[in-house]
Design an enzyme around this catalytic site. Structure first.
Site, PDB file in Angstrom:
ATOM      1  N   GLN A  40     -36.527  13.144   4.993  1.00 13.59           N
ATOM      2  CA  GLN A  40     -37.867  12.954   4.423  1.00 13.59           C
ATOM      3  C   GLN A  40     -38.920  13.667   5.273  1.00 13.59           C
ATOM      4  O   GLN A  40     -39.845  14.278   4.754  1.00 13.59           O
ATOM      5  CB  GLN A  40     -38.167  11.447   4.342  1.00 13.59           C
ATOM      6  CG  GLN A  40     -39.607  11.085   4.034  1.00 13.59           C
ATOM      7  CD  GLN A  40     -40.049  11.576   2.658  1.00 13.59           C
ATOM      8  OE1 GLN A  40     -39.225  11.796   1.761  1.00 13.59           O
ATOM      9  NE2 GLN A  40     -41.349  11.778   2.490  1.00 13.59           N
ATOM     10  N   GLU A  41     -38.772  13.603   6.591  1.00 17.19           N
ATOM     11  CA  GLU A  41     -39.788  14.158   7.481  1.00 17.19           C
ATOM     12  C   GLU A  41     -39.775  15.682   7.501  1.00 17.19           C
ATOM     13  O   GLU A  41     -40.828  16.311   7.526  1.00 17.19           O
ATOM     14  CB  GLU A  41     -39.577  13.644   8.911  1.00 17.19           C
ATOM     15  CG  GLU A  41     -39.814  12.157   9.089  1.00 17.19           C
ATOM     16  CD  GLU A  41     -41.291  11.768   9.025  1.00 17.19           C
ATOM     17  OE1 GLU A  41     -42.100  12.586   8.588  1.00 17.19           O
ATOM     18  OE2 GLU A  41     -41.604  10.633   9.402  1.00 17.19           O
ATOM     19  N   SER A  42     -38.576  16.286   7.543  1.00 14.03           N
ATOM     20  CA  SER A  42     -38.537  17.725   7.833  1.00 14.03           C
ATOM     21  C   SER A  42     -37.481  18.483   7.037  1.00 14.03           C
ATOM     22  O   SER A  42     -37.264  19.658   7.294  1.00 14.03           O
ATOM     23  CB  SER A  42     -38.208  17.907   9.327  1.00 14.03           C
ATOM     24  OG  SER A  42     -36.890  17.440   9.567  1.00 14.03           O
ATOM     25  N   ILE A  63     -34.480   9.357   7.225  1.00  9.26           N
ATOM     26  CA  ILE A  63     -35.844   9.551   7.736  1.00  9.26           C
ATOM     27  C   ILE A  63     -36.024  11.034   8.089  1.00  9.26           C
ATOM     28  O   ILE A  63     -37.024  11.662   7.720  1.00  9.26           O
ATOM     29  CB  ILE A  63     -36.122   8.676   8.988  1.00  9.26           C
ATOM     30  CG1 ILE A  63     -35.989   7.188   8.668  1.00  9.26           C
ATOM     31  CG2 ILE A  63     -37.509   8.982   9.560  1.00  9.26           C
ATOM     32  CD1 ILE A  63     -36.099   6.257   9.890  1.00  9.26           C
ATOM     33  N   MET A 109     -40.715  14.269  13.027  1.00  8.68           N
ATOM     34  CA  MET A 109     -42.171  14.285  12.863  1.00  8.68           C
ATOM     35  C   MET A 109     -42.888  13.264  13.749  1.00  8.68           C
ATOM     36  O   MET A 109     -43.539  12.331  13.275  1.00  8.68           O
ATOM     37  CB  MET A 109     -42.531  14.024  11.397  1.00  8.68           C
ATOM     38  CG  MET A 109     -42.324  15.225  10.539  1.00  8.68           C
ATOM     39  SD  MET A 109     -43.689  16.347  10.858  1.00  8.68           S
ATOM     40  CE  MET A 109     -43.205  17.751   9.912  1.00  8.68           C
TER      41      MET A 109
END
Ligand code: BLG
Length: 486
Positions: free
Chosen positions: A313-315, A310, A332
């Protein structure tokens, strides 16, 4: 003494009994290979323990060859027994042994040498042999550039045969064969400079590029070739015919393509540049945050690699980022989520990870009890990204269409409708960027699989100091995007 009238029926009985016995004897003595497998109720298969063939992952046995051969055993109505060979010579020895495995499924090419040892099935996967070199060194463009390089290939492999053929044409080429390594080890050796050049098949590189930021394709060596299963040379045709019929069937009905997408799809989604970049981030960024992911995962009872996926994917594992919409930090978090989860500084990596993990566990817990794993995890990810209200809307749309609101495969088809007025005007929560969670979930599943593969605890030779991360060794796991029901 017996009378003639006694004799005839007795004699006839004797003849019939003898005939039956002989017929039975013929059947019992000479079952063909396929009949033998069915009688035993077991298909014994020898393979190699490697990422492209067979290995253990978080859910147990897996691998492209494993999946393909498992379905074959199911079709035959028998159990599957997998055996592994340490090297290729041993693999071919195994299928020749009386009473040994009847089939070798290990990404094999039917080279001239090997055709003297075994018989091969139809092809199920096209691969191209590729010359691999280290980025930063001068790129070889044809075989004459290989003179003076340290070259290592797998002993007994089709690549060893190719090198022998090259050397026959150009004796100045020197190469070494090793039977103590697997393909991933060869790639690692090129990546860290222990050798200059190796040869691998394109599918092996596709699977492993995400771990080795420095390996590059120099050039393709020859034509594409088909991978095939092998049976012993002396076997009758029964098993081979059955194998070929099965391979033709899975080719036609799409099963084979789905397996290829699942196991070799990494590079399609990440692209080659994305694959190098991921490998770099895996080595340079993740180690800084790994302990936070692990601590939060333990607290919230989630797999830490899913949290890390996660975060990527977010940052891309960068704690200081802010999105166009003002959402911030490594995980995020929106302002509201951060507040609700007790995060005072969203740009603090540890806090962001703790808040993200807590929020993920929360949204997962809120899901309808009727949603079972693994879909439950994919729904929770979607909810993390788009919010539970919009996710509920998409589930209702699925239900209205006669689809299953508890299956991610069905609901993800509905999510993009949330951005079309025709559809969102009838939903409770209205407009949402419904395409975003579809990519979000697909990417996270991809990263999660890569991370699972890279973090097998039993592996040695970590490239990331003081970390649980490993560049893959031999007991590796699958890549997969959608894990479609095959
Ligand atoms: C999520 C929130 C949800 C929220 C939804 O937005 O943020 N998740 C988190 O903060 C972890 O709580 O649901 S709601 O509370 O029910 O409304 C919907 O508002 C975050 C998303 C938004 C998204 N990233 C985590 O996945 C994002 O930043 N999208 C915009 C990207 S860009 O600006 O276009 O680049």
């Amino acid at each position: 003494m017996f009378s003639q009238s006694d004799f005839r029926p007795r004699c006839a009985r004797w003849l019939i009994a003898t005939g039956l016995f002989l017929m039975l004897g013929a059947c019992v003595d000479k079952p063909n290979t396929l009949e033998r497998v069915k009688e035993d109720g077991v298909l014994r298969v020898v393979t190699r323990n490697s990422p492209a063939t067979y290995f253990q992952d978080r859910n147990g046995e897996t691998g492209f060859e494993y999946e393909l051969v498992k379905r074959f055993a199911e079709d035959l109505g028998v159990d599957l027994k997998i055996e592994t060979a340490d090297n290729l010579d041993e693999l071919f020895d195994q299928i020749q042994k009386p009473g040994g495995p009847v089939l070798a499924a290990a990404g094999l090419i039917d080279t001239e040498q090997r055709k003297k040892q075994a018989r091969f099935s139809h092809s199920y996967l096209d691969v191209t042999p590729q010359v691999i070199y280290r980025n930063g060194q001068s790129r070889p463009t044809d075989p004459s550039d290989l003179v003076g390089k340290r070259i290592t290939v797998l002993k007994g492999s089709s690549h060893a045969e190719q090198m022998a053929a090259l050397k026959a044409q150009n004796p100045a080429i020197e190469y070494e064969e090793s039977d103590a390594v697997e393909v991933v080890d060869l790639l690692r050796m090129v990546d860290d400079g222990q050798t200059d050049i190796t040869l691998v098949d394109s599918n092996e590189l596709a699977m492993n590029q995400v771990y080795f930021p420095n390996v590059r394709v120099a050039f393709d060596l020859g034509e594409g070739k088909g991978q095939r299963w092998a049976v012993a040379l002396g076997e009758d045709n029964s098993l081979l015919n059955e194998i070929n019929a099965y391979l033709d069937k899975v080719n036609k009905n799409g099963t084979l393509q789905r397996l290829k997408d699942r196991y070799y799809g990494h590079v399609d989604v990440l692209g080659y540049v994305g694959a190098y970049t991921f490998a770099q981030h895996l080595q340079e960024r993740l180690p800084k945050y790994e302990k936070h992911f692990q601590a939060s995962a333990k607290k919230e009872q989630v797999d830490w690699r899913l949290l890390a996926a996660i975060g990527y994917q977010e940052s891309l594992w960068q704690p200081g980022v802010t999105s166009k919409t003002g959402v911030r930090g490594l995980m995020m978090l929106t302002q509201n989520t951060a507040q609700a989860m007790g995060v005072s500084n969203r740009l603090d990596a540890r806090q962001s990870i703790q808040g993200g993990a807590k929020y993920f566990a929360y949204v997962k817990d809120q899901l309808d009890d009727t949603i079972a794993e693994p879909d439950r995890t994919w729904f929770a990810l979607a909810s993390y990204n788009i919010g539970s209200g919009h996710l509920e809307d998409a589930r209702k749309l699925a239900e209205n269409e006669g689809l299953n609101p508890n299956k991610w495969l069905d609901v993800k088809k509905m999510l993009p409708r949330l951005s079309q007025k025709k559809w969102y005007s009838k939903t409770r929560y209205g407009y949402a960027r419904g395409g975003e969670p579809v990519h979000f979930v697909a990417n996270i599943r991809r990263y999660y699989d890569i991370l699972t593969w890279a973090t097998q605890p039993q592996l040695e030779g970590s490239q990331v100091a003081e970390s649980n991360l490993h560049v893959p060794g031999v007991n590796k796991t699958k890549p997969a995007e959608e894990n479609p029901p095959l």
